[in-house]
Design a protein around this motif. Sequence first.
Motif, PDB file in Angstrom:
ATOM      1  N   ASP A  73      37.732   4.574  66.143  1.00 58.99           N
ATOM      2  CA  ASP A  73      37.949   5.444  64.975  1.00 58.99           C
ATOM      3  C   ASP A  73      38.708   4.763  63.833  1.00 58.99           C
ATOM      4  OD1 ASP A  73      37.129   8.436  66.022  1.00 58.99           O
ATOM      5  OD2 ASP A  73      37.915   7.199  67.641  1.00 58.99           O
ATOM      6  N   HIS A  91      37.771   4.600  60.655  1.00 54.51           N
ATOM      7  CA  HIS A  91      37.686   5.330  59.383  1.00 54.51           C
ATOM      8  C   HIS A  91      38.291   4.429  58.296  1.00 54.51           C
ATOM      9  CE1 HIS A  91      36.364   8.892  61.517  1.00 54.51           C
ATOM     10  NE2 HIS A  91      37.376   8.758  62.345  1.00 54.51           N
ATOM     11  N   ASP A 146      33.022   5.297  64.713  1.00 50.31           N
ATOM     12  CA  ASP A 146      33.651   5.880  63.530  1.00 50.31           C
ATOM     13  C   ASP A 146      34.309   4.798  62.664  1.00 50.31           C
ATOM     14  OD1 ASP A 146      32.750   8.418  64.023  1.00 50.31           O
ATOM     15  OD2 ASP A 146      34.742   9.356  64.143  1.00 50.31           O
ATOM     16  N   HIS A 179      31.229   6.872  71.945  1.00 52.19           N
ATOM     17  CA  HIS A 179      32.196   7.364  70.963  1.00 52.19           C
ATOM     18  C   HIS A 179      32.962   8.565  71.507  1.00 52.19           C
ATOM     19  CE1 HIS A 179      34.159   8.356  67.315  1.00 52.19           C
ATOM     20  NE2 HIS A 179      33.519   9.498  67.191  1.00 52.19           N
ATOM     21  N   HIS A 204      37.006   9.347  69.493  1.00 52.31           N
ATOM     22  CA  HIS A 204      36.524  10.567  68.840  1.00 52.31           C
ATOM     23  C   HIS A 204      37.553  11.688  68.671  1.00 52.31           C
ATOM     24  CE1 HIS A 204      33.979  13.768  67.399  1.00 52.31           C
ATOM     25  NE2 HIS A 204      34.298  14.508  68.433  1.00 52.31           N
ATOM     26  N   HIS A 225      40.759  11.668  68.428  1.00 55.22           N
ATOM     27  CA  HIS A 225      41.981  11.292  67.700  1.00 55.22           C
ATOM     28  C   HIS A 225      43.217  11.836  68.420  1.00 55.22           C
ATOM     29  CE1 HIS A 225      39.905  10.492  63.557  1.00 55.22           C
ATOM     30  NE2 HIS A 225      39.133  10.162  64.568  1.00 55.22           N
TER      31      HIS A 225
HETATM   32 FE   LIG Z   1      36.942   9.667  64.383  1.00 62.17          FE
END
Ligand SMILES: [Fe+2]
Length: 319
Positions: free
Chosen positions: A99, A101, A129, A228, A248, A250
């Motif tokens: 993740d 991002h 992600d 994920h 995924h 978090h």
């Molecule tokens: Fe995420």
Amino acid sequence: MTETVLRKLERRLGGRVYARQRLGIESDHEAQIFGQGLNFFHIENWYSIHSLIRILLKLTGLYWRGRTNAARVQVRHNNISFKALPPEFNGLTLLHISDFHADMNDGAMRRLEEILPELSYDLCVLTGDYRGATFGQFGDALARMRPVLALIKQPIYGVLGNHDTIRMVPDLEAMGIRMLLNESEPVIRTGASIYMAGIDDAHYFRVDNIEKAASGIPHPSFSILLSHTPEIYRQAAHAGFNLLLSGHTHGGQICLPGSVPITLDSVLPRRFGAGAWTYRDMAGYTSTGVGSSIVTVRINCLPEITLHRLWRADTAVHQ
Ligand SMILES: [Fe+2]
């Protein structure tokens, strides 16, 4: 999308159906976001939800602490024992990052760039992600990923998340990530092999195919699945995987005191929401992720990268 990228993808994926499914669902999703569909209440349509969360956090005095927390990336250590691990792989260390991002987490990316050169590991796995939003352009995310990836030792294996478009795959592979799109690959050490498999996103796009990912793995073999989302823990365990690595959730990202998540954005029992867990004979780990999404804040749930050390169950000394 240009014909070249489509052709590259079809060649890479060895067929048209999967590429078409993924791209088709992506364009339906974008149509919904931009108001041509019926799903008015989709979270990405609430343009104000980001500001609403920000205002609520500011009112409660938590916003600036949450912003700072979003860059406080922790290095977590997870030791796992397996009866089936070949002796040649005893002590194998996997660096797990989830993740990113990347385009909305510059603070966490900077911290990652400081930490990465200090770490010692054998291979790296990325559980999806890479992009901030679930739609639109992906150039900013890739541009922010590039300098981070340059600091990661090969081999690097990756899967796509629900924030990613399959159009990113040629660029991610050009950066040195072996993307596992319902595929597997052997990891060889002094003549012995274990298998690394990966599935496409099972949370939103649902183009995951565990059967196909497992099909190239001889039986019996020690195998690791990258997904994920941990939501497929039952399917992974009954397919015979020894370890499932995922992200995924978090870890909730904004949690109540005691790291109690308000939501995990998953159909998932709470115990699978963050950290190490087991299900039947399979070990699992859900990373809280290195980046944050929707709003770049973390409350009672810090971002992490993880070093998984794999040991044979009969090994007396663990580090
Ligand atoms: Fe995420």
